[in-house]
Design a protein around this motif. Structure first.
Motif, mmCIF file in Angstrom:
data_model
loop_
_atom_site.group_PDB
_atom_site.id
_atom_site.type_symbol
_atom_site.label_atom_id
_atom_site.label_comp_id
_atom_site.label_asym_id
_atom_site.label_seq_id
_atom_site.Cartn_x
_atom_site.Cartn_y
_atom_site.Cartn_z
ATOM 1 N N VAL A 60 47.734 51.012 -19.652
ATOM 2 C CA VAL A 60 47.203 51.726 -20.720
ATOM 3 C C VAL A 60 46.303 52.704 -20.474
ATOM 4 O O VAL A 60 45.216 52.781 -19.640
ATOM 5 C CB VAL A 60 46.597 50.533 -21.541
ATOM 6 C CG1 VAL A 60 46.100 51.301 -22.912
ATOM 7 C CG2 VAL A 60 47.319 49.388 -22.013
ATOM 8 N N ASP A 61 46.475 53.935 -20.954
ATOM 9 C CA ASP A 61 45.777 55.253 -20.695
ATOM 10 C C ASP A 61 44.844 55.278 -21.910
ATOM 11 O O ASP A 61 45.447 55.391 -23.114
ATOM 12 C CB ASP A 61 47.044 56.358 -20.591
ATOM 13 C CG ASP A 61 46.036 57.625 -20.104
ATOM 14 O OD1 ASP A 61 44.721 57.601 -20.036
ATOM 15 O OD2 ASP A 61 46.683 58.621 -20.086
ATOM 16 N N VAL B 77 40.994 52.406 -6.886
ATOM 17 C CA VAL B 77 41.409 51.456 -5.873
ATOM 18 C C VAL B 77 41.389 49.754 -6.716
ATOM 19 O O VAL B 77 42.288 49.182 -6.747
ATOM 20 C CB VAL B 77 40.693 51.303 -4.789
ATOM 21 C CG1 VAL B 77 41.287 50.269 -3.868
ATOM 22 C CG2 VAL B 77 40.436 52.486 -4.108
ATOM 23 N N PRO B 78 40.349 49.751 -7.563
ATOM 24 C CA PRO B 78 40.295 48.386 -8.261
ATOM 25 C C PRO B 78 41.527 48.137 -9.147
ATOM 26 O O PRO B 78 42.138 47.126 -9.334
ATOM 27 C CB PRO B 78 39.085 48.559 -8.996
ATOM 28 C CG PRO B 78 38.074 49.299 -8.421
ATOM 29 C CD PRO B 78 39.161 50.415 -7.844
ATOM 30 N N GLN B 79 42.077 49.312 -9.835
ATOM 31 C CA GLN B 79 42.950 49.333 -10.787
ATOM 32 C C GLN B 79 44.429 48.935 -9.818
ATOM 33 O O GLN B 79 45.264 48.018 -10.297
ATOM 34 C CB GLN B 79 43.146 50.417 -11.448
ATOM 35 C CG GLN B 79 42.126 50.691 -12.509
ATOM 36 C CD GLN B 79 42.288 51.807 -13.352
ATOM 37 O OE1 GLN B 79 43.380 51.774 -14.186
ATOM 38 N NE2 GLN B 79 41.484 53.217 -13.280
ATOM 39 N N ALA C 197 52.060 59.819 -15.545
ATOM 40 C CA ALA C 197 51.934 60.493 -14.433
ATOM 41 C C ALA C 197 50.940 61.463 -14.448
ATOM 42 O O ALA C 197 51.096 62.754 -14.041
ATOM 43 C CB ALA C 197 53.320 61.219 -14.338
ATOM 44 N N SER C 198 49.655 61.080 -14.733
ATOM 45 C CA SER C 198 48.362 61.719 -14.575
ATOM 46 C C SER C 198 47.898 61.573 -13.209
ATOM 47 O O SER C 198 48.414 60.716 -12.330
ATOM 48 C CB SER C 198 47.272 61.207 -15.338
ATOM 49 O OG SER C 198 47.050 59.881 -15.181
ATOM 50 N N PRO C 199 47.253 62.586 -12.681
ATOM 51 C CA PRO C 199 46.757 62.285 -11.325
ATOM 52 C C PRO C 199 46.100 61.015 -10.887
ATOM 53 O O PRO C 199 46.593 60.557 -10.140
ATOM 54 C CB PRO C 199 45.449 63.452 -11.152
ATOM 55 C CG PRO C 199 45.803 64.457 -12.203
ATOM 56 C CD PRO C 199 46.351 63.704 -13.430
ATOM 57 N N GLU C 200 45.389 60.489 -11.919
ATOM 58 C CA GLU C 200 44.972 59.165 -11.625
ATOM 59 C C GLU C 200 45.789 58.210 -11.718
ATOM 60 O O GLU C 200 46.070 57.392 -10.844
ATOM 61 C CB GLU C 200 43.684 58.735 -12.585
ATOM 62 C CG GLU C 200 43.208 57.404 -12.422
ATOM 63 C CD GLU C 200 41.915 56.946 -13.568
ATOM 64 O OE1 GLU C 200 42.360 56.598 -14.589
ATOM 65 O OE2 GLU C 200 40.888 57.288 -12.972
ATOM 66 N N GLY C 201 47.086 58.208 -12.751
ATOM 67 C CA GLY C 201 48.133 57.253 -12.813
ATOM 68 C C GLY C 201 48.804 57.281 -11.334
ATOM 69 O O GLY C 201 49.275 56.251 -10.676
ATOM 70 N N LYS C 202 49.082 58.468 -10.815
ATOM 71 C CA LYS C 202 49.707 58.674 -9.253
ATOM 72 C C LYS C 202 49.122 58.102 -8.489
ATOM 73 O O LYS C 202 49.650 57.556 -7.398
ATOM 74 C CB LYS C 202 50.039 60.151 -9.126
ATOM 75 C CG LYS C 202 51.155 60.522 -10.155
ATOM 76 C CD LYS C 202 52.008 61.766 -9.669
ATOM 77 C CE LYS C 202 51.615 63.233 -10.003
ATOM 78 N NZ LYS C 202 52.305 64.245 -9.312
ATOM 79 N N PRO D 186 38.389 55.289 1.734
ATOM 80 C CA PRO D 186 38.255 55.642 0.141
ATOM 81 C C PRO D 186 38.984 57.243 0.171
ATOM 82 O O PRO D 186 39.041 57.831 1.039
ATOM 83 C CB PRO D 186 37.071 55.793 0.050
ATOM 84 C CG PRO D 186 36.157 55.776 1.405
ATOM 85 C CD PRO D 186 37.145 55.109 2.465
ATOM 86 N N ALA D 187 39.444 57.350 -0.840
ATOM 87 C CA ALA D 187 40.230 58.648 -1.105
ATOM 88 C C ALA D 187 39.447 59.358 -2.392
ATOM 89 O O ALA D 187 39.245 58.733 -3.457
ATOM 90 C CB ALA D 187 41.548 58.393 -1.223
ATOM 91 N N VAL D 188 39.265 60.671 -2.367
ATOM 92 C CA VAL D 188 38.751 61.456 -3.531
ATOM 93 C C VAL D 188 39.623 62.552 -3.442
ATOM 94 O O VAL D 188 39.728 63.159 -2.609
ATOM 95 C CB VAL D 188 37.201 61.854 -3.192
ATOM 96 C CG1 VAL D 188 36.241 60.737 -3.573
ATOM 97 C CG2 VAL D 188 36.784 62.359 -1.820
ATOM 98 N N THR D 189 40.474 62.597 -4.575
ATOM 99 C CA THR D 189 41.450 63.620 -4.608
ATOM 100 C C THR D 189 41.128 64.674 -5.560
ATOM 101 O O THR D 189 40.279 64.743 -6.571
ATOM 102 C CB THR D 189 42.569 62.846 -5.055
ATOM 103 O OG1 THR D 189 42.556 62.174 -6.406
ATOM 104 C CG2 THR D 189 43.261 61.716 -3.806
ATOM 105 N N PHE D 190 41.840 65.826 -5.356
ATOM 106 C CA PHE D 190 41.825 67.035 -6.480
ATOM 107 C C PHE D 190 40.582 67.418 -6.290
ATOM 108 O O PHE D 190 40.060 67.778 -7.493
ATOM 109 C CB PHE D 190 42.682 66.360 -7.778
ATOM 110 C CG PHE D 190 43.785 66.279 -7.716
ATOM 111 C CD1 PHE D 190 44.864 67.154 -7.824
ATOM 112 C CD2 PHE D 190 44.177 64.839 -7.784
ATOM 113 C CE1 PHE D 190 46.368 66.696 -7.796
ATOM 114 C CE2 PHE D 190 45.446 64.474 -7.656
ATOM 115 C CZ PHE D 190 46.430 65.352 -7.630
#
Ligand SMILES: Cc1cc2nc3c(=O)[nH]c(=O)nc-3n(C[C@H](O)[C@H](O)[C@H](O)COP(=O)(O)OP(=O)(O)OC[C@H]3O[C@@H](n4cnc5c(N)ncnc54)[C@H](O)[C@@H]3O)c2cc1C
Ligand SMILES: Nc1ncnc2c1ncn2[C@@H]1O[C@H](COP(=O)(O)O)[C@@H](O)[C@H]1O
Lengths: 318, 263
Positions: A8-9, A70-72, A92-97, B140-144
């Motif tokens: 869920v977003d 990472v936890p998600q 398909a958001s940056p975080e979702g990806k 750890p990754a920090v992106t964009f």
């Protein structure tokens, strides 16, 4: 019927439209189970139920959000192992990806990003994506593990279907490794009152041709209830925020109507708008490449054409 | 500070990009390629960090023979050395396999503090290789990142600014870490004449899968976890009506929009 997990977003329980789209798609593949992370479940429950979520797996710990993706990903991996879902759908958001990428490696599952269509196909999932700046459409399937699909906004029309949205608090503790990155500060952006770029039915964008004055572009957008976008030239000049940039390194939009004002139509810009249903351009130069794409084009000065169109649209509404 | 920058050799976006009809993979032979423009920002950022302190920049690519050009360009910009993983078995690899090969190459390099990548490749544009790579390396990754500050001391950190839709975030990761950078972060330099000459003497190692202990069955088209079943050129858009503004362009635009029911 197998479950289909939908991440869920939401912002504090306010569920975004993409989630309704994902739940609609999930029903084609099995029984939708929403995965809700963070605060605000009570506010979210109603809309999750309305779009057919039968179950909601939730984790309340704010720690999960503070530590990014990472936890998600760990939580979803745990649920994949427990529930053996038919698929996992994320926005398909940056975080979702990012969540999807980690989940794919953790569960040894194939990942498809930026799907614009998802359908059930002989026991699996078939997707459609648009590639090479929208010049090709490819069909793909996942051949290993649990299909993980990052779906673009506007890929389905949300359809209501009552679901139970029975919630279950998941027993989940993020690993120490998941805590390597942390959000230390978050400055909320000021709301513009306009629709969100990737979700909007109409997008009006301005480019270098605005000379830095976006007021005519904004007035025209408001007369249509549209979101406002910008070319990179306009963003680089500091005229509009980067989050409004349309194109390869900005947002990829696919609205019903896209209006490019004072934008030449470089390949990198096209990459972000080429799949729009109807395209319109206003440009002084009749040789601007953007005109190759348009359903309707006006060769003219945006500072005279847009105000006239805005007036006509407002008048027709009275 | 040891920095590895992952760079990809991609078909030129300005050229007609297409697929191989035989196996539905991206055509990398018949289309001219180059260092992915978005990876130039990653190279530039690494050079800036090293120039401001000390350390070494290694550029790493996984790709066919021509991918050596991507390394060459990065060395001309100022990177210290290159690693090219080249093996026929890699053809057709997806992000999952590519990230595996990159991860094994980085492990072989050993002592790495920071991995920097582009935000996405200009051909695949999935933007998932960086995160997969971090997952495989346990980093750890920090992106964009639109801005990056590295504190290389003991217990070092990488702090980025990320420009999101709802908010602008500051995110901190402990080193070693992976950072992906956007095209907002800097202005990549052009190689200078001196840089071009110096690059000729810089070491480039070429590794095969066997050097990395990766089995050929783990990569390539057959090992892909996803499969492209078909590809179709999108029908070219047909140009619609173009009008010259003769004082009524705005009205005509409004009329078009109401005819199409947008008003
Ligand atoms: C790695 C990389 C990534 C990129 N990513 C993106 C991206 O995500 N998005 C993006 O947009 N670009 C991107 N670009 C930049 C892209 O190549 C172009 O430079 C950019 O799109 C140009 O913006 P523009 O059309 O506004 O400006 P220009 O190309 O300068 O065009 C301005 C247009 O306005 C017209 N004009 C001027 N005055 C008026 C007026 N008064 N009325 C009407 N028309 C007028 C002119 O005729 C001209 O056609 C990227 C480039 C690179 C190298
Ligand atoms: N074959 C490759 N070799 C080296 N780096 C790569 C390769 N593929 C992807 N990358 C890195 O990962 C980033 C994102 O790529 P992608 O996930 O393919 O969009 C690129 O900007 C590169 O930094």
């Amino acid at each position: 019927m197998a479950e289909v997990l939908v991440l869920v977003d939401h912002v504090e329980g306010k569920v975004r439209k993409t989630t309704a789209e994902l739940l609609t798609i999930a029903r084609r593949l099995g029984e939708p189970s929403a995965v809700f992370v963070g605060a605000g479940f009570d506010a979210a429950k109603e809309s999750l139920a309305r779009f057919g979520a039968e179950k909601v797996y939730r984790v309340e710990s704010p720690e999960v959000l503070e530590h990014l993706v990472v936890p998600q990903a760990e939580l979803l991996a745990q649920l994949v192992a427990e529930k053996s879902p038919a698929a996992v759908l994320v926005p398909a958001s940056p975080e979702g990806k990012e969540v999807a990428a980690r989940l794919a490696v953790k569960t040894e599952s194939g990942l498809i990003t930026d799907a614009v269509d998802v359908q059930a196909a002989d026991g699996g999932v078939a997707t459609t994506q648009s590639v090479f700046a929208g010049s090709y459409t490819v069909a793909a399937t996942v051949t290993k593990g649990t299909p993980i699909i990052a779906v673009k906004p506007n890929s389905a029309t949300p359809e209501e279907a009552a679901g139970a949205a029975a919630d279950e608090v998941v027993d989940f503790t993020p690993s120490d490794a998941a805590k390597g990155a942390r959000i230390t500060e978050s400055k909320p952006k000021q709301a513009t009152g306009r629709p969100e770029l990737t979700e909007a039915a109409i997008v009006v964008s301005g480019g270098r041709g605005t000379g830095g004055d976006f007021s005519k572009v904004e007035d025209f957008a408001d007369s249509l209830g549209a979101a406002v976008g910008a070319s990179r030239a306009a963003v680089d000049a500091g005229w509009y925020p980067h989050t409004s940039q349309v194109g390869q390194t900005g947002k990829q939009v696919s609205p019903q109507l896209y209006v490019a004002c004072g934008i030449s139509g470089a390949i990198q810009h096209r990459a972000g708008m080429q799949t729009s249903k109807t395209i319109v351009a206003v440009n002084k130069d009749n040789e601007a490449p953007i005109f190759e794409l348009v359903d309707f084009g006006v060769v003219g000065d945006l500072f005279t054409v847009l105000p006239q169109a805005t007036e006509a649209i407002k008048a027709s509404k009275d | 500070m040891n920095i590895v920058v992952c760079v990809k050799y991609v078909p030129d976006a300005q050229a007609e990009r297409t697929f191989n009809a035989s196996d539905n993979t991206t055509d990398r032979e018949n289309v001219d390629g180059l260092l992915s423009e978005l990876d130039e920002y990653a190279v530039e950022e690494a050079l800036k960090i090293v120039e401001a302190g000390e350390g070494e920049v290694t550029v790493l690519t996984v790709g066919p023979d021509q991918a050596a050009d991507a390394i060459k360009k990065a060395l001309q910009m100022g990177a210290d050395k290159g690693v090219h993983v080249n093996d026929a078995a890699i053809h057709g690899s997806d992000a999952v396999a590519t990230s595996l090969v990159l991860a094994e190459a980085i492990k072989k390099l050993g002592d790495v503090d920071l991995v920097i990548t582009g935000m996405a490749s200009t051909d695949g544009t999935m933007g998932v290789v960086p995160t997969m790579l971090a997952e495989r390396l346990g980093l750890p990754a920090v992106t964009f990142a639109s801005e990056l500050t590295v504190d290389g001391g003991a217990g070092g950190t990488a702090t980025i600014r990320r420009d999101g839709d709802a908010s602008t975030q500051t995110i901190t990761a402990t080193l070693p870490a992976l950072v992906s950078v956007t095209d907002q972060i800097n202005e990549p330099r052009y190689p200078s004449f001196k840089g071009i000459m110096a690059a000729k003497k810089k070491p480039v190692e070429t590794w095969a899968l066997s050097d990395l202990g990766v089995d050929a069955s783990q990569v390539g088209l057959d090992a892909a976890w996803t499969k492209v079943s078909s590809f179709d050129a999108r029908p070219p858009r047909t140009q619609g009506e173009i009008v010259n503004d003769e004082g009524d362009g705005g009205s005509k635009l409004a009329a078009f929009l109401s005819e199409r029911k947008f008003v």
